[in-house]
Design a protein around this motif. Structure first.
Motif, PDB file in Angstrom:
ATOM      1  N   LEU A  14       8.539  32.326  70.061  1.00  0.00           N
ATOM      2  CA  LEU A  14       7.552  32.753  71.058  1.00  0.00           C
ATOM      3  C   LEU A  14       6.867  34.057  70.652  1.00  0.00           C
ATOM      4  O   LEU A  14       5.643  34.169  70.729  1.00  0.00           O
ATOM      5  N   GLU A  15       7.644  35.023  70.201  1.00  0.00           N
ATOM      6  CA  GLU A  15       7.076  36.332  69.880  1.00  0.00           C
ATOM      7  C   GLU A  15       6.135  36.309  68.688  1.00  0.00           C
ATOM      8  O   GLU A  15       5.370  37.252  68.465  1.00  0.00           O
ATOM      9  N   ALA A  16       6.121  35.224  67.920  1.00  0.00           N
ATOM     10  CA  ALA A  16       5.149  35.061  66.837  1.00  0.00           C
ATOM     11  C   ALA A  16       3.957  34.213  67.287  1.00  0.00           C
ATOM     12  O   ALA A  16       2.818  34.484  66.905  1.00  0.00           O
ATOM     13  N   THR A  17       4.210  33.201  68.091  1.00  0.00           N
ATOM     14  CA  THR A  17       3.148  32.290  68.524  1.00  0.00           C
ATOM     15  C   THR A  17       2.272  32.889  69.611  1.00  0.00           C
ATOM     16  O   THR A  17       1.046  32.760  69.578  1.00  0.00           O
ATOM     17  N   LEU A  18       2.890  33.546  70.571  1.00  0.00           N
ATOM     18  CA  LEU A  18       2.125  34.095  71.691  1.00  0.00           C
ATOM     19  C   LEU A  18       1.041  35.079  71.242  1.00  0.00           C
ATOM     20  O   LEU A  18      -0.102  34.965  71.703  1.00  0.00           O
ATOM     21  N   PRO A  19       1.320  36.023  70.341  1.00  0.00           N
ATOM     22  CA  PRO A  19       0.246  36.927  69.923  1.00  0.00           C
ATOM     23  C   PRO A  19      -0.946  36.202  69.296  1.00  0.00           C
ATOM     24  O   PRO A  19      -2.104  36.595  69.497  1.00  0.00           O
ATOM     25  N   MET A  20      -0.680  35.131  68.555  1.00  0.00           N
ATOM     26  CA  MET A  20      -1.772  34.357  67.961  1.00  0.00           C
ATOM     27  C   MET A  20      -2.648  33.758  69.055  1.00  0.00           C
ATOM     28  O   MET A  20      -3.872  33.840  69.018  1.00  0.00           O
ATOM     29  N   LEU A  21      -2.023  33.157  70.072  1.00  0.00           N
ATOM     30  CA  LEU A  21      -2.775  32.552  71.173  1.00  0.00           C
ATOM     31  C   LEU A  21      -3.493  33.617  72.010  1.00  0.00           C
ATOM     32  O   LEU A  21      -4.629  33.405  72.453  1.00  0.00           O
ATOM     33  N   LEU A  22      -2.842  34.745  72.219  1.00  0.00           N
ATOM     34  CA  LEU A  22      -3.484  35.829  72.961  1.00  0.00           C
ATOM     35  C   LEU A  22      -4.713  36.346  72.214  1.00  0.00           C
ATOM     36  O   LEU A  22      -5.760  36.599  72.820  1.00  0.00           O
ATOM     37  N   GLY A  23      -4.598  36.484  70.907  1.00  0.00           N
ATOM     38  CA  GLY A  23      -5.736  36.938  70.102  1.00  0.00           C
ATOM     39  C   GLY A  23      -6.924  35.994  70.214  1.00  0.00           C
ATOM     40  O   GLY A  23      -8.069  36.432  70.351  1.00  0.00           O
ATOM     41  N   LYS A  24      -6.651  34.700  70.174  1.00  0.00           N
ATOM     42  CA  LYS A  24      -7.728  33.711  70.314  1.00  0.00           C
ATOM     43  C   LYS A  24      -8.361  33.785  71.706  1.00  0.00           C
ATOM     44  O   LYS A  24      -9.576  33.680  71.848  1.00  0.00           O
ATOM     45  N   SER A  25      -7.536  33.961  72.728  1.00  0.00           N
ATOM     46  CA  SER A  25      -8.053  34.039  74.097  1.00  0.00           C
ATOM     47  C   SER A  25      -8.909  35.286  74.293  1.00  0.00           C
ATOM     48  O   SER A  25      -9.985  35.224  74.891  1.00  0.00           O
ATOM     49  N   LEU A  26      -8.425  36.414  73.807  1.00  0.00           N
ATOM     50  CA  LEU A  26      -9.210  37.643  73.913  1.00  0.00           C
ATOM     51  C   LEU A  26     -10.494  37.527  73.104  1.00  0.00           C
ATOM     52  O   LEU A  26     -11.547  38.010  73.535  1.00  0.00           O
ATOM     53  N   GLY A  27     -10.425  36.850  71.973  1.00  0.00           N
ATOM     54  CA  GLY A  27     -11.617  36.614  71.155  1.00  0.00           C
ATOM     55  C   GLY A  27     -12.659  35.770  71.875  1.00  0.00           C
ATOM     56  O   GLY A  27     -13.857  35.886  71.612  1.00  0.00           O
ATOM     57  N   ALA A  28     -12.208  34.923  72.799  1.00  0.00           N
ATOM     58  CA  ALA A  28     -13.124  34.102  73.599  1.00  0.00           C
ATOM     59  C   ALA A  28     -13.679  34.889  74.788  1.00  0.00           C
ATOM     60  O   ALA A  28     -14.474  34.363  75.564  1.00  0.00           O
ATOM     61  N   GLY A  29     -13.218  36.144  74.938  1.00  0.00           N
ATOM     62  CA  GLY A  29     -13.692  36.968  76.042  1.00  0.00           C
ATOM     63  C   GLY A  29     -12.915  36.782  77.339  1.00  0.00           C
ATOM     64  O   GLY A  29     -13.361  37.205  78.397  1.00  0.00           O
ATOM     65  N   TRP A  30     -11.753  36.155  77.270  1.00  0.00           N
ATOM     66  CA  TRP A  30     -10.953  35.880  78.456  1.00  0.00           C
ATOM     67  C   TRP A  30      -9.934  36.986  78.707  1.00  0.00           C
ATOM     68  O   TRP A  30      -9.318  37.489  77.772  1.00  0.00           O
ATOM     69  N   LYS A  31      -9.709  37.301  79.977  1.00  0.00           N
ATOM     70  CA  LYS A  31      -8.529  38.057  80.367  1.00  0.00           C
ATOM     71  C   LYS A  31      -7.415  37.032  80.534  1.00  0.00           C
ATOM     72  O   LYS A  31      -7.669  35.885  80.908  1.00  0.00           O
ATOM     73  N   VAL A  32      -6.189  37.468  80.267  1.00  0.00           N
ATOM     74  CA  VAL A  32      -5.059  36.548  80.266  1.00  0.00           C
ATOM     75  C   VAL A  32      -3.924  37.109  81.122  1.00  0.00           C
ATOM     76  O   VAL A  32      -3.667  38.310  81.110  1.00  0.00           O
ATOM     77  N   VAL A  33      -3.260  36.227  81.841  1.00  0.00           N
ATOM     78  CA  VAL A  33      -2.006  36.572  82.493  1.00  0.00           C
ATOM     79  C   VAL A  33      -0.911  35.750  81.810  1.00  0.00           C
ATOM     80  O   VAL A  33      -1.090  34.556  81.564  1.00  0.00           O
TER      81      VAL A  33
END
Length: 153
Positions: A14-33
């Motif tokens: 999880l600690e390796a996969t989640l940052p990758m997904l968070l980076g993509k989401s932030l790159g799309a301009g999304w805020k994430v919870v």
């Protein structure tokens, strides 16, 4: 209407996969919870995110702080309001996801540990509940070493 993306973690934790997904989401301009099962788990995750590479810093915070509304990534537990007006929800460790969230958010990501049979069963139940309610869903697996879409509903 958004979609639920199920990520079956079998190679990377999880600690390796989640940052990758968070980076993509932030790159799309999304805020994430990011929603987890309890405060201790989210504090652990907070520490892991702070220890990431300096060139890949992910701005984030634990819920309950004075700046929740401004956090690009807000770490929460079930039952807490998403105080940052997210476009994306990432649920870990079997945290509940409501049909309405899938219908109103841009994306819902459900990450589950493929080496934990209980986690797999919880994810299967979530898939069935969400797709039965008419939500669009995709199942992604990393079993070959890279992420591949294996199913879509």
């Amino acid at each position: 209407m958004g979609a639920a993306f199920f990520y079956h973690l079998t190679r990377a934790p999880l600690e390796a996969t989640l940052p990758m997904l968070l980076g993509k989401s932030l790159g799309a301009g999304w805020k994430v919870v990011v929603r987890g099962p309890n405060r201790a788990r989210m504090e652990w995750l907070d520490q892991k995110l702070w220890l990431g590479p300096e060139d890949a810093f992910l701005p984030h915070g634990l819920s309950g702080g004075p700046h929740d509304a401004h956090q690009p990534v807000l770490l929460t537990v079930a039952g807490e309001a998403a105080g940052n007006n997210p476009a994306c929800l990432m649920a870990i460790d079997g945290a509940e996801v409501a049909t309405k969230e899938v219908q109103t958010l841009e994306r819902v990501c459900i990450l589950f540990d493929g080496t934990d049979e209980e986690a797999v069963q919880v994810a299967r139940g979530q898939w069935k509940a969400l797709t039965s309610a008419g939500c669009s869903a995709q199942y992604w697996s990393e079993e070959t070493g890279r992420w591949e879409k294996k199913a879509e509903s």
